[in-house]
Write a protein that holds these residues in place. Structure first.
Motif: not given
Lengths: 211, 287
Positions: A41-42, A45-46, A49, B58-60, B64-65
């Motif tokens: 996920v890490l 995720q960006n 997203y 944009p960054q999450a 988020f996690l």
């Protein structure tokens, strides 16, 4: 004017160069190691997203859809056969979720309002300066927030089909073949669709940005 | 723009993306060198691509996690479900094993069937006079009824206590064991598979069972790990390890109190006061 088209744009986190780490993390997750999923996920995720934001045009929606996407990934990872790259599979889920979300929002007459690019009040509501194709500092201008806001608005005006291919190609830097895999299309269809999408976006930007 | 432009116009994106084969690429370049119209198109398409490339994403959000983990935990399958699922997927991936399982079940059922007493009874009945054999069915049903009635009476003998509900007609304690129907919703993530059933019977026959049930009901210990020991349980939370026990005499008293009050205490603290549980506390050494 020499503008080099970057094949792969850096977007916050570094893209894994090899597919092994993903496969390794997936294998560890399937053996019951939850931490391996967190790392997946890490590392994605960006990108997920960001793509959700560019497709939906709204930060809140992007977060909600991105959460749903990873929840789906969590449940479906057991069924991931590994015959395509994990990133391709993830993009496919992302695009499908965004499509469904847009359909749902469309039915509810939703209109996106919240923007990361922060609309800046400019006279006539548009960017005050326009790019001439001879401009050497076109790149610098395109990095400005208000220009990006305009570009995002124009992307939102594109057909859904055009929006997704142009984002996958020019924002995510994916190859024609990868896009074909993600969207389940033939490579020839992807080529012509990308070209039509660019022409459509060009026509929209031409009126207000390129002079 | 000259008539040959049409041919090149449709290839401009591929040219920009360097996806044209060498020959077509050369043709394109020589065309562009003579055609200002197409050159302008290339510039504008490149600018369009650049506009999209330059979009800064944009960054999450930083949480988020953690939000995702919360949602995953909320939707976590019941314990055991994963085992069944993996067994099912393993069988699906090994069709031969699936076939073997089926044949084994059939053979087992067949062998069991041949030696099962019910079959023997049926056989004996069949050898009897037809009328008698026909009568044996109602007879069996009557016998079953007796058996059910027995079970009902036994059930009635064990106090049955609804949780936090209106007391049922009082029933005397005849055995030092209790069966308490309670809802599992309050029991947290470690609830057994029958979560859908609104009420599940909990049997409190030993100090261990009593203590574990009290701990599970306590919201303070929702995330705790519970290890049964002979007189109670060891409960491990993130910060502390508790050794919660109850003496035999207090256990019998506790059963009496439960049957009188028709309910279990809602927390371990309350149970310490009413049942005199012994609680030893120490910091979690694994912390």
């Amino acid at each position: 004017m020499a503008i080099v088209i970057n094949k792969r744009k850096q977007s916050g986190e570094s893209k894994p160069k090899l597919e092994e780490p993903d496969q390794e993390l997936i294998a560890r997750f399937l053996k019951g190691e939850e931490g391996a999923f967190n790392r997946l996920v890490l590392s994605y995720q960006n990108r997920v997203y960001g793509l959700c934001y560019r497709i939906t045009g709204n930060l809140e929606e992007a977060e909600e859809v991105a959460q749903e996407i990873f929840l789906t990934v969590y449940k479906a990872l057991r069924d991931f056969r590994g015959d395509s790259r994990f990133s391709t599979w993830l993009y496919r889920i992302t695009v499908n979720h965004c499509k469904n979300r847009m359909k749902y929002l469309g039915r509810r007459g939703y209109f996106q309002s919240e923007s990361y690019d922060q609309p800046v009040e400019v006279e006539d509501g548009e960017v005050s300066r326009q790019i001439r194709s001879e401009d050497m500092d076109a790149a610098a201008l395109l990095e400005q927030r208000e220009t990006q806001e305009l570009v995002q608005r124009k992307i939102n005006e594109l057909d859904e089909e055009h929006r997704e291919v142009i984002l996958l190609r020019d924002m995510e830097g994916l190859s024609y073949q990868e896009i074909a895999d993600i969207l389940g299309l033939r490579e020839g269809t992807v080529k012509s669709r990308i070209h039509r999408a660019r022409l459509e976006l060009k026509a929209k930007l031409e009126k207000e940005l390129f002079k | 723009m000259n008539p040959s432009c049409d041919k090149y116009q449709s290839l401009l994106s591929e040219f920009i993306d360097q996806e044209l084969d060498a020959l077509t690429c050369q043709e394109m370049e020589s065309h562009l060198s003579q055609c200002p119209g197409c050159q302008e198109q290339v510039k504008l398409i490149r600018l369009t691509c650049l506009a999209v490339q330059k979009l800064e994403n944009p960054q999450a959000p930083s949480d988020f996690l953690s939000k995702l983990r919360q949602r995953i935990d909320q939707q976590a399958p019941e314990p055991g479900a994963g085992l069944w699922r993996s067994a099912a997927s393993w069988l699906a991936a090994h069709p031969k094993a699936l076939a073997a399982t089926f044949s084994f079940v059939f053979v087992f059922a067949f062998v069991l069937g041949r030696f099962a007493p019910t079959v023997q009874v049926a056989k004996v009945n069949a050898e009897m006079e037809p009328a008698q054999a026909w009568k044996s069915a109602p007879l069996a049903r009557t016998m079953n009824k007796v058996a059910y009635r027995d079970a009902d009476e036994k059930k009635a003998a064990t106090p049955s206590i609804p949780e936090e509900a209106a007391p049922q007609p009082a029933a005397e304690t005849r055995a030092p064991s209790l069966a308490v129907p309670v809802s599992f919703s309050a029991l947290g993530a470690s609830a057994p598979a029958e979560v859908e059933k609104p009420r599940v019977r909990i049997v409190l026959q030993t100090p261990t069972q009593l203590v574990i049930n009290l701990v599970r009901r306590d919201p303070l210990f929702q995330a705790a790990a519970i290890y049964p020991i002979r007189e109670g349980a060891v409960v491990q939370t993130e910060t502390t390890v508790y050794r919660i026990t109850i003496s035999d005499q207090n256990f019998i008293n506790a059963l009496r109190i439960i049957s009188e009050q028709q309910a279990l205490p809602a927390s371990v603290d309350e149970a310490v006061k009413t049942f005199h549980l012994d609680v030893e506390k120490m910091p979690n050494p694994l912390k």
